[in-house]
Design a protein around this motif. Structure first.
Motif, short mmCIF file in Angstrom:
data_model
loop_
_atom_site.label_atom_id
_atom_site.label_comp_id
_atom_site.label_asym_id
_atom_site.label_seq_id
_atom_site.Cartn_x
_atom_site.Cartn_y
_atom_site.Cartn_z
N SER A 1 48.06 -6.48 -39.03
CA SER A 1 48.61 -6.22 -37.71
C SER A 1 47.48 -6.31 -36.69
CB SER A 1 49.25 -4.83 -37.65
OG SER A 1 49.44 -4.42 -36.31
N GLU B 1 42.74 -4.09 -34.20
CA GLU B 1 41.90 -3.82 -33.04
C GLU B 1 41.49 -2.35 -32.98
OE1 GLU B 1 44.35 -5.22 -29.82
OE2 GLU B 1 43.75 -7.31 -30.13
N ASP B 2 42.45 -1.46 -33.22
CA ASP B 2 42.16 -0.02 -33.20
C ASP B 2 41.18 0.37 -34.30
OD1 ASP B 2 43.88 0.29 -31.06
OD2 ASP B 2 45.54 1.06 -32.27
N TYR C 1 36.54 -7.42 -37.46
CA TYR C 1 37.95 -7.54 -37.08
C TYR C 1 38.71 -8.40 -38.10
CZ TYR C 1 42.13 -9.10 -34.65
OH TYR C 1 43.42 -9.40 -34.34
N GLU D 1 47.31 -5.33 -33.49
CA GLU D 1 47.07 -4.08 -32.76
C GLU D 1 46.35 -3.05 -33.63
OE1 GLU D 1 50.92 -2.96 -31.37
OE2 GLU D 1 50.99 -4.56 -29.88
N GLU D 2 46.80 -2.89 -34.85
CA GLU D 2 46.17 -1.93 -35.76
C GLU D 2 44.74 -2.36 -36.09
OE1 GLU D 2 49.03 -1.90 -38.90
OE2 GLU D 2 50.36 -0.53 -37.84
#
Length: 184
Positions: free
Chosen positions: A41, A46-47, A32, A43-44
């Motif tokens: 980012s 995490e994805d 991560y 959120e990005e």
């Protein structure tokens, strides 16, 4: 007794969900952090991190047990993050290429303080990582992999798919930029 990555991969190939969970627990935060350093980012990152571990599960049989799992994993992470950026076209990749105009011998010479010595001074750690984030992409990634994840230069070269001398040059230039930032 703590199992090695190779033992966990062998168990994973035999269908052990627990082995996958152990690998996930062992490497999730590290992957991560590397992805976040590339995409900037939460959120990005995490994805993409989730996607990295899906790829590990899906392509586990492509991993050669004679290789370093950690290197293989971080190569997947790097490639996944870069693929994501290419799709978004949020940065110009022509800006990521840095010419390697220093002779190799000069790139290794340094009598100044190294990043790991600066890290020992806890009061400077936050300032240092903030400065690392402002470095050119390839330099910051080399510093993160070397000092944040304890990779050797030859492993970093493999992860970045760059020649060893180029990685060392990026490292040296990153050090020079950090020293300039801190006027050392």
């Amino acid at each position: 007794m703590k199992k090695t990555d190779t033992e966990l991969i062998q168990e994973l190939r035999s269908g052990s969900q627990f082995a996958f969970e152990m690998l996930l627990e062992r490497y999730l935060s590290n992957v991560y952090n590397v992805v976040l350093s590339v995409v900037k980012s939460v959120e990005e990152a995490e994805d993409i991190t989730q996607d990295v571990f899906v790829k590990v599960w899906k392509y586990q049989n492509r991993f050669h047990l004679s290789q370093s799992f950690k290197t293989w994993l971080f190569t997947i992470a790097r490639n996944s993050a870069i693929d994501y950026i290419r799709k978004k076209k949020s940065i110009l990749f022509s800006q990521l290429s840095v010419s390697d105009d220093l002779p190799f011998e000069e790139s290794l010479k340094s009598e100044e303080i190294l990043p790991h010595e600066m890290f020992e001074k806890k009061e400077n750690e936050v300032l240092l990582w903030n400065a690392v984030e402002k470095l050119p992409y390839e330099y910051a990634l080399v510093i993160l992999l070397r000092y944040g994840e304890d990779f050797e230069f030859h492993d970093i070269a493999e992860i970045l798919d760059k020649p060893l001398n180029t990685v060392r040059s990026y490292h040296q230039r990153a050090i020079q930029n950090l020293k300039q930032t801190f006027k050392m």
